[in-house]
Design a protein around this motif. Structure first.
Motif, short mmCIF file in Angstrom:
data_model
loop_
_atom_site.label_atom_id
_atom_site.label_comp_id
_atom_site.label_asym_id
_atom_site.label_seq_id
_atom_site.Cartn_x
_atom_site.Cartn_y
_atom_site.Cartn_z
N CYS A 159 0.86 -1.17 0.00
CA CYS A 159 0.00 0.00 0.00
C CYS A 159 0.90 1.24 0.00
N GLN A 160 0.57 2.24 -0.79
CA GLN A 160 1.37 3.46 -0.86
C GLN A 160 1.21 4.32 0.38
N GLY A 161 0.20 4.03 1.21
CA GLY A 161 0.01 4.78 2.43
C GLY A 161 0.65 4.14 3.64
N CYS A 162 0.42 2.84 3.83
CA CYS A 162 0.88 2.18 5.06
C CYS A 162 2.00 1.17 4.85
N PHE A 163 2.32 0.89 3.59
CA PHE A 163 3.43 -0.01 3.25
C PHE A 163 3.20 -1.45 3.69
N ARG A 164 1.92 -1.85 3.77
CA ARG A 164 1.58 -3.25 4.04
C ARG A 164 1.12 -3.92 2.76
N THR A 165 1.22 -5.25 2.75
CA THR A 165 0.68 -6.02 1.63
C THR A 165 -0.81 -6.21 1.86
N LEU A 166 -1.52 -6.65 0.82
CA LEU A 166 -2.96 -6.93 0.99
C LEU A 166 -3.19 -7.99 2.06
N GLU A 167 -2.35 -8.99 2.09
CA GLU A 167 -2.48 -10.06 3.09
C GLU A 167 -2.32 -9.50 4.51
N GLU A 168 -1.35 -8.61 4.69
CA GLU A 168 -1.13 -8.01 6.01
C GLU A 168 -2.30 -7.12 6.41
N ILE A 169 -2.83 -6.37 5.45
CA ILE A 169 -3.99 -5.51 5.73
C ILE A 169 -5.19 -6.36 6.12
N ALA A 170 -5.45 -7.40 5.35
CA ALA A 170 -6.62 -8.25 5.60
C ALA A 170 -6.52 -8.98 6.94
N GLY A 171 -5.33 -9.36 7.34
CA GLY A 171 -5.16 -10.12 8.58
C GLY A 171 -4.96 -9.29 9.83
N TRP A 172 -4.82 -7.98 9.69
CA TRP A 172 -4.48 -7.11 10.81
C TRP A 172 -5.41 -7.29 12.01
N SER A 173 -6.70 -7.29 11.79
CA SER A 173 -7.65 -7.33 12.91
C SER A 173 -7.62 -8.67 13.66
N ARG A 174 -7.07 -9.70 13.05
CA ARG A 174 -7.00 -11.01 13.71
C ARG A 174 -5.64 -11.26 14.37
N MET A 175 -4.69 -10.35 14.18
CA MET A 175 -3.34 -10.54 14.74
C MET A 175 -3.29 -10.16 16.21
N ASP A 176 -2.40 -10.85 16.93
CA ASP A 176 -2.13 -10.43 18.30
C ASP A 176 -1.11 -9.29 18.24
N ASP A 177 -0.82 -8.70 19.40
CA ASP A 177 0.09 -7.55 19.42
C ASP A 177 1.48 -7.90 18.89
N ALA A 178 1.97 -9.09 19.17
CA ALA A 178 3.29 -9.49 18.67
C ALA A 178 3.29 -9.54 17.14
N GLY A 179 2.22 -10.06 16.56
CA GLY A 179 2.11 -10.10 15.11
C GLY A 179 2.05 -8.71 14.51
N LYS A 180 1.31 -7.82 15.16
CA LYS A 180 1.21 -6.44 14.68
C LYS A 180 2.56 -5.74 14.77
N ARG A 181 3.30 -5.98 15.84
CA ARG A 181 4.63 -5.37 15.96
C ARG A 181 5.58 -5.91 14.89
N SER A 182 5.43 -7.18 14.54
CA SER A 182 6.29 -7.74 13.50
C SER A 182 5.97 -7.09 12.15
N ILE A 183 4.71 -6.77 11.90
CA ILE A 183 4.35 -6.06 10.68
C ILE A 183 4.95 -4.66 10.69
N TRP A 184 4.90 -4.00 11.85
CA TRP A 184 5.52 -2.68 11.96
C TRP A 184 7.02 -2.75 11.65
N ALA A 185 7.69 -3.81 12.10
CA ALA A 185 9.12 -3.97 11.81
C ALA A 185 9.34 -4.13 10.30
N LEU A 186 8.47 -4.88 9.64
CA LEU A 186 8.56 -5.02 8.19
C LEU A 186 8.34 -3.67 7.49
N ILE A 187 7.39 -2.91 8.01
CA ILE A 187 7.12 -1.59 7.44
C ILE A 187 8.37 -0.71 7.54
#
Length: 79
Positions: A43-71
């Motif tokens: 995404c040009q706004g948040c730098f996540r993939t579609l898969e990461e965007i779609a799964g965000w609400s189901r992730m625990d905090d550790a998963g969300k932090r790992s996405i932030w590290a990828l970002i």
């Protein structure tokens, strides 16, 4: 006016700084610029993939932090 990269980078730094605060919710990276870059598939706004965007609400905090590290890594590639 701050660019998407500047906004997301500032938010990423806040998330990293708050990693030791277990009761602090991990915020979404979304900044309401929702366009996918066909070359990177981020995404040009948040730098996540579609898969990461779609799964965000189901992730625990550790998963969300790992996405932030990828970002953060993706932001470095953009610089």
């Amino acid at each position: 006016m701050r660019t998407a990269i500047e906004l997301v980078a500032a938010n990423a730094q806040r998330v990293r700084s708050a990693a030791d605060l277990p009761n602090e919710p991990v915020p979404s990276p979304c900044i309401a610029i929702c366009r996918m870059d066909p070359a990177t598939e981020w995404c040009q706004g948040c730098f996540r993939t579609l898969e990461e965007i779609a799964g965000w609400s189901r992730m625990d905090d550790a998963g969300k932090r790992s996405i932030w590290a990828l970002i953060e890594q993706r932001l470095e590639q953009q610089a």
